[in-house]
Write an enzyme that holds these catalytic residues in place. Structure first.
Site, PDB file in Angstrom:
ATOM      1  N   PRO A   6       0.708  -1.176  -0.137  1.00 54.08           N
ATOM      2  CA  PRO A   6      -0.080  -0.072  -0.059  1.00 54.08           C
ATOM      3  C   PRO A   6       0.879   1.327  -0.198  1.00 54.08           C
ATOM      4  O   PRO A   6       1.772   1.495   0.679  1.00 54.08           O
ATOM      5  CB  PRO A   6      -0.651   0.014   1.446  1.00 54.08           C
ATOM      6  CG  PRO A   6      -0.087  -1.062   2.116  1.00 54.08           C
ATOM      7  CD  PRO A   6       0.284  -2.091   1.194  1.00 54.08           C
ATOM      8  N   ASN A   7       0.491   2.266  -0.861  1.00 53.35           N
ATOM      9  CA  ASN A   7       0.988   3.460  -1.061  1.00 53.35           C
ATOM     10  C   ASN A   7       2.154   3.685  -1.624  1.00 53.35           C
ATOM     11  O   ASN A   7       2.755   4.685  -1.996  1.00 53.35           O
ATOM     12  CB  ASN A   7       1.017   4.193   0.444  1.00 53.35           C
ATOM     13  CG  ASN A   7      -0.202   4.435   1.285  1.00 53.35           C
ATOM     14  OD1 ASN A   7      -0.991   4.871   0.963  1.00 53.35           O
ATOM     15  ND2 ASN A   7      -0.254   3.664   2.560  1.00 53.35           N
ATOM     16  N   ARG A  14       5.299  10.734  -2.298  1.00 53.01           N
ATOM     17  CA  ARG A  14       5.105  10.380  -1.058  1.00 53.01           C
ATOM     18  C   ARG A  14       6.226  10.736  -0.081  1.00 53.01           C
ATOM     19  O   ARG A  14       7.111   9.805  -0.151  1.00 53.01           O
ATOM     20  CB  ARG A  14       4.403   9.078  -0.954  1.00 53.01           C
ATOM     21  CG  ARG A  14       4.325   8.271   0.299  1.00 53.01           C
ATOM     22  CD  ARG A  14       4.374   7.045   0.373  1.00 53.01           C
ATOM     23  NE  ARG A  14       3.832   6.441   1.609  1.00 53.01           N
ATOM     24  CZ  ARG A  14       4.306   5.299   2.198  1.00 53.01           C
ATOM     25  NH1 ARG A  14       4.862   4.365   1.336  1.00 53.01           N
ATOM     26  NH2 ARG A  14       3.918   4.779   3.506  1.00 53.01           N
ATOM     27  N   TYR A  19      11.301   8.318   1.483  1.00 52.47           N
ATOM     28  CA  TYR A  19      11.428   7.434   0.446  1.00 52.47           C
ATOM     29  C   TYR A  19      11.954   7.980  -0.765  1.00 52.47           C
ATOM     30  O   TYR A  19      12.157   7.162  -1.758  1.00 52.47           O
ATOM     31  CB  TYR A  19       9.889   7.006   0.086  1.00 52.47           C
ATOM     32  CG  TYR A  19       9.230   6.486   1.473  1.00 52.47           C
ATOM     33  CD1 TYR A  19       9.477   5.416   1.925  1.00 52.47           C
ATOM     34  CD2 TYR A  19       8.245   7.026   2.071  1.00 52.47           C
ATOM     35  CE1 TYR A  19       8.919   4.795   3.118  1.00 52.47           C
ATOM     36  CE2 TYR A  19       7.558   6.557   3.102  1.00 52.47           C
ATOM     37  CZ  TYR A  19       7.997   5.358   3.534  1.00 52.47           C
ATOM     38  OH  TYR A  19       7.301   4.921   4.602  1.00 52.47           O
ATOM     39  N   ASN A  70       7.930  -5.607  -0.990  1.00 56.00           N
ATOM     40  CA  ASN A  70       7.894  -4.606  -0.057  1.00 56.00           C
ATOM     41  C   ASN A  70       6.499  -4.536   0.626  1.00 56.00           C
ATOM     42  O   ASN A  70       5.593  -4.050  -0.173  1.00 56.00           O
ATOM     43  CB  ASN A  70       8.247  -3.260  -0.545  1.00 56.00           C
ATOM     44  CG  ASN A  70       8.350  -2.290   0.292  1.00 56.00           C
ATOM     45  OD1 ASN A  70       8.034  -2.267   1.415  1.00 56.00           O
ATOM     46  ND2 ASN A  70       9.015  -0.921   0.230  1.00 56.00           N
ATOM     47  N   ALA A  73       3.005  -1.026   4.722  1.00 52.33           N
ATOM     48  CA  ALA A  73       2.436  -0.781   5.954  1.00 52.33           C
ATOM     49  C   ALA A  73       2.208  -2.272   6.652  1.00 52.33           C
ATOM     50  O   ALA A  73       1.947  -2.641   7.911  1.00 52.33           O
ATOM     51  CB  ALA A  73       1.354   0.037   6.253  1.00 52.33           C
ATOM     52  N   HIS A  76       3.823  -4.618   9.000  1.00 52.15           N
ATOM     53  CA  HIS A  76       3.770  -4.369  10.540  1.00 52.15           C
ATOM     54  C   HIS A  76       2.432  -4.994  11.126  1.00 52.15           C
ATOM     55  O   HIS A  76       2.262  -4.972  12.326  1.00 52.15           O
ATOM     56  CB  HIS A  76       4.061  -3.177  10.918  1.00 52.15           C
ATOM     57  CG  HIS A  76       5.024  -2.265  10.269  1.00 52.15           C
ATOM     58  ND1 HIS A  76       6.299  -2.770  10.058  1.00 52.15           N
ATOM     59  CD2 HIS A  76       4.877  -1.227   9.289  1.00 52.15           C
ATOM     60  CE1 HIS A  76       7.051  -1.935   9.469  1.00 52.15           C
ATOM     61  NE2 HIS A  76       6.445  -1.213   8.868  1.00 52.15           N
ATOM     62  N   GLU A  95      12.553  -9.610   1.295  1.00 52.75           N
ATOM     63  CA  GLU A  95      11.764  -8.457   1.909  1.00 52.75           C
ATOM     64  C   GLU A  95      12.622  -7.164   1.858  1.00 52.75           C
ATOM     65  O   GLU A  95      13.807  -7.096   2.129  1.00 52.75           O
ATOM     66  CB  GLU A  95      11.434  -8.800   3.140  1.00 52.75           C
ATOM     67  CG  GLU A  95      10.601  -7.542   3.998  1.00 52.75           C
ATOM     68  CD  GLU A  95      10.373  -7.935   5.605  1.00 52.75           C
ATOM     69  OE1 GLU A  95      10.726  -8.901   5.918  1.00 52.75           O
ATOM     70  OE2 GLU A  95       9.743  -6.823   5.988  1.00 52.75           O
ATOM     71  N   HIS A  97      12.661  -2.905   2.362  1.00 51.55           N
ATOM     72  CA  HIS A  97      12.255  -1.744   2.744  1.00 51.55           C
ATOM     73  C   HIS A  97      13.119  -0.545   2.180  1.00 51.55           C
ATOM     74  O   HIS A  97      14.266  -0.584   2.581  1.00 51.55           O
ATOM     75  CB  HIS A  97      12.173  -1.573   4.292  1.00 51.55           C
ATOM     76  CG  HIS A  97      10.894  -2.584   4.900  1.00 51.55           C
ATOM     77  ND1 HIS A  97       9.577  -2.564   4.674  1.00 51.55           N
ATOM     78  CD2 HIS A  97      11.383  -3.962   5.428  1.00 51.55           C
ATOM     79  CE1 HIS A  97       9.199  -3.621   5.312  1.00 51.55           C
ATOM     80  NE2 HIS A  97      10.062  -4.301   5.626  1.00 51.55           N
ATOM     81  N   ILE A  98      12.392   0.533   1.803  1.00 53.89           N
ATOM     82  CA  ILE A  98      13.149   1.446   1.159  1.00 53.89           C
ATOM     83  C   ILE A  98      13.968   2.331   2.325  1.00 53.89           C
ATOM     84  O   ILE A  98      15.125   2.633   2.467  1.00 53.89           O
ATOM     85  CB  ILE A  98      12.392   2.551   0.316  1.00 53.89           C
ATOM     86  CG1 ILE A  98      11.703   1.829  -0.852  1.00 53.89           C
ATOM     87  CG2 ILE A  98      13.170   3.906   0.061  1.00 53.89           C
ATOM     88  CD1 ILE A  98      10.599   2.462  -1.233  1.00 53.89           C
ATOM     89  N   ARG A 104      13.088   4.080  12.587  1.00 56.78           N
ATOM     90  CA  ARG A 104      11.830   5.015  12.656  1.00 56.78           C
ATOM     91  C   ARG A 104      10.917   4.851  13.928  1.00 56.78           C
ATOM     92  O   ARG A 104      11.701   4.165  14.809  1.00 56.78           O
ATOM     93  CB  ARG A 104      11.137   4.505  11.423  1.00 56.78           C
ATOM     94  CG  ARG A 104      12.115   5.345   9.993  1.00 56.78           C
ATOM     95  CD  ARG A 104      11.364   4.942   8.854  1.00 56.78           C
ATOM     96  NE  ARG A 104      10.344   5.955   8.650  1.00 56.78           N
ATOM     97  CZ  ARG A 104       9.220   5.731   7.985  1.00 56.78           C
ATOM     98  NH1 ARG A 104       9.328   4.618   7.014  1.00 56.78           N
ATOM     99  NH2 ARG A 104       8.212   6.344   7.764  1.00 56.78           N
ATOM    100  N   ARG A 108       7.165   0.400  13.567  1.00 59.87           N
ATOM    101  CA  ARG A 108       7.771  -0.163  12.280  1.00 59.87           C
ATOM    102  C   ARG A 108       8.901  -1.195  12.554  1.00 59.87           C
ATOM    103  O   ARG A 108       9.634  -1.754  11.513  1.00 59.87           O
ATOM    104  CB  ARG A 108       8.367   1.029  11.619  1.00 59.87           C
ATOM    105  CG  ARG A 108       7.301   1.988  10.817  1.00 59.87           C
ATOM    106  CD  ARG A 108       8.001   3.020  10.193  1.00 59.87           C
ATOM    107  NE  ARG A 108       6.884   4.244  10.042  1.00 59.87           N
ATOM    108  CZ  ARG A 108       5.785   4.273   9.305  1.00 59.87           C
ATOM    109  NH1 ARG A 108       5.678   3.349   8.352  1.00 59.87           N
ATOM    110  NH2 ARG A 108       5.237   5.156   9.324  1.00 59.87           N
TER     111      ARG A 108
END
Ligand code: DQA
Length: 144
Positions: A6-7, A14, A19, A70, A73, A76, A95, A97-98, A104, A108
């Site tokens: 998502p997103n 964004r 990112y 990826n 959200a 998590h 997996e 993650h950028i 963070r 997360r």
């Protein structure tokens, strides 16, 4: 199969301070280029819907050689993605993650997906996707 959650369709627009400014199209191009060096192709998909990602993981399980994901959200929150990926034990799963999720917010820091991934890459920006495709290709070569 390259799966983005998502997103990530908004990548580049964004939170660019987190990112970066590269887009999802840039990510997909990078992955295709890296895969091509290994004689492979990439089936790239993005969804904002958990169930659609689950369906695509099932499809990958039947028809694809490996998965770069990826989960965004859903990393998590999603036991459903964890369970779907757990059925893919014959496939390399990496997996990505950028951002560095460990630097963070605390929520997360935990990813359900990490427990079933062969490798986890975080904090390398979109370059991490290229590393992930490299890794999938290496694991496939090693597994014959
Ligand atoms: C992300 C990190 C997640 O915490 C976040 O929800 C995302 C993107 C990353 O690529 O850094 O959407 O997976």
């Amino acid at each position: 199969m390259l799966l983005n959650g998502p997103n990530l369709n908004l990548l580049g627009r964004r939170q660019p301070e987190v990112y970066g400014t590269d887009t999802l199209a840039d990510v997909e191009k990078l992955c295709a280029e890296v895969a091509a060096r290994h004689g492979a192709t990439v089936d790239a998909r993005q969804s904002n819907h958990e169930g659609e990602l689950v369906d695509w993981i099932h499809e990958a399980r039947e028809r694809h050689a490996g998965i770069v994901i990826n989960p965004a959200a859903y990393s998590h929150t999603s036991v459903a993605l964890l369970d779907a990926l757990a059925t893919c034990d014959a496939l390399p799963v990496v997996e990505v993650h950028i951002s560095n999720i460990h630097r963070r917010e605390a929520f997360r820091h935990h990813s359900y997906v990490s427990g079933v991934a062969d490798a986890v890459i975080a904090g390398c920006g979109i370059q991490g996707y290229g590393f992930a495709v490299e890794r999938v290709c290496r694991l496939l070569a090693e597994r014959g």
